[in-house]
Enzyme design. Structure first.
Site, PDB file in Angstrom:
ATOM      1  N   SER A   1       0.835  -1.077  -0.030  1.00  0.00           N
ATOM      2  CA  SER A   1       0.139  -0.036   0.030  1.00  0.00           C
ATOM      3  C   SER A   1       0.957   1.287  -0.060  1.00  0.00           C
ATOM      4  CB  SER A   1      -0.870   0.099   1.219  1.00  0.00           C
ATOM      5  OG  SER A   1      -1.498   1.277   1.474  1.00  0.00           O
TER       6      SER A   1
ATOM      7  N   TYR B   1      -1.612  -1.357  10.109  1.00  0.00           N
ATOM      8  CA  TYR B   1      -1.733  -1.485   8.913  1.00  0.00           C
ATOM      9  C   TYR B   1      -0.464  -1.021   8.057  1.00  0.00           C
ATOM     10  CZ  TYR B   1      -3.653  -1.441   3.865  1.00  0.00           C
ATOM     11  OH  TYR B   1      -3.936  -1.521   2.755  1.00  0.00           O
TER      12      TYR B   1
HETATM   13  P1  NAI Z   1     -11.365  -6.739  -0.432  1.00  0.00           P
HETATM   14  O1  NAI Z   1     -11.706  -6.855   0.946  1.00  0.00           O
HETATM   15  O2  NAI Z   1     -12.010  -6.317  -1.557  1.00  0.00           O
HETATM   16  O3  NAI Z   1     -10.427  -7.944  -0.949  1.00  0.00           O
HETATM   17  C1  NAI Z   1      -9.629  -8.540   0.110  1.00  0.00           C
HETATM   18  C2  NAI Z   1      -9.749  -9.952   0.004  1.00  0.00           C
HETATM   19  O4  NAI Z   1      -9.089 -10.736   1.027  1.00  0.00           O
HETATM   20  C3  NAI Z   1     -11.096 -10.588   0.565  1.00  0.00           C
HETATM   21  O5  NAI Z   1     -12.000 -11.093  -0.481  1.00  0.00           O
HETATM   22  C4  NAI Z   1     -11.119 -11.290   1.856  1.00  0.00           C
HETATM   23  O6  NAI Z   1     -11.927 -12.035   2.055  1.00  0.00           O
HETATM   24  C5  NAI Z   1      -9.536 -11.833   1.617  1.00  0.00           C
HETATM   25  N1  NAI Z   1      -9.020 -11.860   2.902  1.00  0.00           N
HETATM   26  C6  NAI Z   1      -9.042 -11.249   3.937  1.00  0.00           C
HETATM   27  N2  NAI Z   1      -8.449 -11.744   5.207  1.00  0.00           N
HETATM   28  C7  NAI Z   1      -8.086 -13.000   4.523  1.00  0.00           C
HETATM   29  C8  NAI Z   1      -7.275 -14.183   5.300  1.00  0.00           C
HETATM   30  N3  NAI Z   1      -6.966 -14.157   6.354  1.00  0.00           N
HETATM   31  N4  NAI Z   1      -7.059 -15.278   4.226  1.00  0.00           N
HETATM   32  C9  NAI Z   1      -7.342 -15.299   3.191  1.00  0.00           C
HETATM   33  N5  NAI Z   1      -8.035 -14.288   2.460  1.00  0.00           N
HETATM   34  C10 NAI Z   1      -8.229 -13.075   3.528  1.00  0.00           C
HETATM   35  O7  NAI Z   1      -9.961  -5.469  -0.503  1.00  0.00           O
HETATM   36  P2  NAI Z   1      -9.007  -4.947  -1.451  1.00  0.00           P
HETATM   37  O8  NAI Z   1      -8.932  -3.416  -1.171  1.00  0.00           O
HETATM   38  O9  NAI Z   1      -9.138  -5.232  -2.697  1.00  0.00           O
HETATM   39  O10 NAI Z   1      -7.610  -5.390  -0.791  1.00  0.00           O
HETATM   40  C11 NAI Z   1      -6.552  -6.057  -1.448  1.00  0.00           C
HETATM   41  C12 NAI Z   1      -5.415  -5.638  -1.026  1.00  0.00           C
HETATM   42  O11 NAI Z   1      -4.897  -4.318  -1.482  1.00  0.00           O
HETATM   43  C13 NAI Z   1      -5.089  -5.663   0.425  1.00  0.00           C
HETATM   44  O12 NAI Z   1      -3.699  -6.173   0.832  1.00  0.00           O
HETATM   45  C14 NAI Z   1      -5.066  -4.128   0.971  1.00  0.00           C
HETATM   46  O13 NAI Z   1      -4.542  -3.843   2.119  1.00  0.00           O
HETATM   47  C15 NAI Z   1      -4.471  -3.471  -0.213  1.00  0.00           C
HETATM   48  N6  NAI Z   1      -5.036  -2.125  -0.457  1.00  0.00           N
HETATM   49  C16 NAI Z   1      -6.187  -1.738  -0.731  1.00  0.00           C
HETATM   50  C17 NAI Z   1      -6.290  -0.477  -0.762  1.00  0.00           C
HETATM   51  C18 NAI Z   1      -7.902   0.042  -1.123  1.00  0.00           C
HETATM   52  O14 NAI Z   1      -8.115   1.275  -1.177  1.00  0.00           O
HETATM   53  N7  NAI Z   1      -8.648  -1.002  -1.104  1.00  0.00           N
HETATM   54  C19 NAI Z   1      -5.400   0.642  -0.865  1.00  0.00           C
HETATM   55  C20 NAI Z   1      -4.035   0.052  -0.913  1.00  0.00           C
HETATM   56  C21 NAI Z   1      -3.647  -1.316  -0.549  1.00  0.00           C
END
Ligand code: NAI
Length: 331
Positions: free
Chosen positions: A144, A157
């Site tokens: 991130s 985080y």
């Molecule tokens: P999201 O919540 O849409 O997708 C994340 C997925 O990870 C979900 O399907 C969730 O069920 C899964 N997950 C959570 N804990 C888990 C575990 N213990 N084991 C297996 N799967 C697990 O969120 P997003 O935003 O797509 O996140 C993806 C990555 O992007 C993350 O690493 C997040 O930190 C990063 N990120 C997100 C930003 C944002 O603005 N949404 C900005 C910067 C980074």
């Protein structure tokens, strides 16, 4: 890496947001996709998307903090597709926010456990398998922008994401000699479902110092809704992988902030004149350590010249030594 046809991709968090976007874009590029996620409902929906398109997909319900389950998932990939993945995307992540001084152990254990521990588990599980398979490959981890800075509401985080950026720098330096590329994607904002992350928080880590209520969720949702579309982000990731870029940061609006941040750090380094004797002694110590390695190498002339510290145990015969190519034992 430029050719994705028939490559096996393992993507964590692959059932939602950024991970699902990556699964879609790399599936279109020809990959066989394994989506691993902790949420079965999201996995079912995502799987249906690929099945409708007759695209090869395999879904695994996996909590990436569970090391035994992670190893079993890796075995399952080999059973289903006949090989370890050539592409590993560590994308799953969670967040929850509040002042650092309000943070509990459980806030740290949950956020850092998934965002950092889950990535560590991915690397320890898959890197040896990928090396032994001898097909090269690519690893991309989603960190991130928050990993470059501390924040008054983001301590666990930001700390986890900072560690993940740093971790990918180490693997990037190391895995090139096996033909495995490494990138770290640093998004600022993604139009995803991460505002619902606390739904996946395990009961044994539920003790939190942060107020999570409708207002906090709604505010986060408002921010994320204007974020980058996950498939667009995945296309930037694909371009970054094709160009073998270590850092992939497709957010031009943050360039100045990053410049200011790193300038502040560099400007904090003392000039040589402040401690010339200390500088001389420290550089000399590295020279002496190099001499120790050269002396040791003379006793084993058939072995590559390596730094004395940081060698792998010899029984790990698939690990290539880190060589010191600029030196020879005769020098
Ligand atoms: P999201 O919540 O849409 O997708 C994340 C997925 O990870 C979900 O399907 C969730 O069920 C899964 N997950 C959570 N804990 C888990 C575990 N213990 N084991 C297996 N799967 C697990 O969120 P997003 O935003 O797509 O996140 C993806 C990555 O992007 C993350 O690493 C997040 O930190 C990063 N990120 C997100 C930003 C944002 O603005 N949404 C900005 C910067 C980074």
């Amino acid at each position: 890496m430029k050719d994705f046809k028939d490559k096996i991709l393992f993507v964590t968090g692959g059932a939602s947001g950024a991970g699902l976007g990556q699964a879609k874009v790399f599936s279109e590029a020809g990959c066989k996709v394994v989506i691993a996620d902790v949420r079965q409902d999201a996995l079912d929906q995502a799987t249906a998307y690929f099945r409708e398109r007759n695209a090869p997909v395999h879904a695994i319900k996996l909590d990436i903090t569970d090391r035994a389950a992670y190893a079993a998932a890796a075995d399952e990939v080999e059973e289903v597709f006949g090989s370890p993945p050539q592409l590993l995307f560590n994308t799953a992540g969670v967040n929850t926010f509040g002042p650092p001084e309000a943070s509990t152990y459980e806030d740290y254990d949950w956020v850092m456990g998934v965002c950092l521990g889950g990535v560590v588990n991915g690397m320890v599980t898959f890197v040896p398998r990928m090396i032994k398979a001898g097909k090269g490959g690519y690893i991309a981890t989603t960190a991130s922008m928050g990993g470059f800075f501390g924040g008054p509401m983001t301590a666990p985080y930001s700390a986890a994401k900072a560690a993940v950026i740093n971790l990918m720098e180490s693997y990037h330096l190391s895995l090139g000699r096996y033909g495995i590329g490494v990138s770290v994607l640093c998004p600022a904002s993604i139009n995803s479902n991460i505002h619902h992350a606390t739904d996946t928080r395990p009961a044994h880590l539920s003790n939190t110092g942060y107020l999570v209520d409708d207002l906090s969720v709604k505010t986060l949702q408002t921010i994320y809704e204007s974020g980058m579309d996950p498939e667009d982000l995945a296309r930037w990731l694909k371009k970054g992988i094709e160009d073998e870029q270590l850092y992939i940061i497709p957010y031009p609006e943050d360039k100045e902030t990053l410049e200011r941040h790193f300038k502040q750090i560099v400007d904090s380094v003392l000039p040589v004149e402040a401690d010339p004797e200390g500088v001389r002694k420290r550089l000399e110590a590295w020279g002496k350590a190099r001499d120790v390695a050269i002396e040791a190498a003379k006793e084993n002339p058939d072995e590559p010249l390596q730094p004395g510290f940081g060698r792998p145990r010899p029984e790990l015969d698939w690990v290539k030594p880190i060589e010191m190519p600029e030196l020879s034992a005769e020098e």
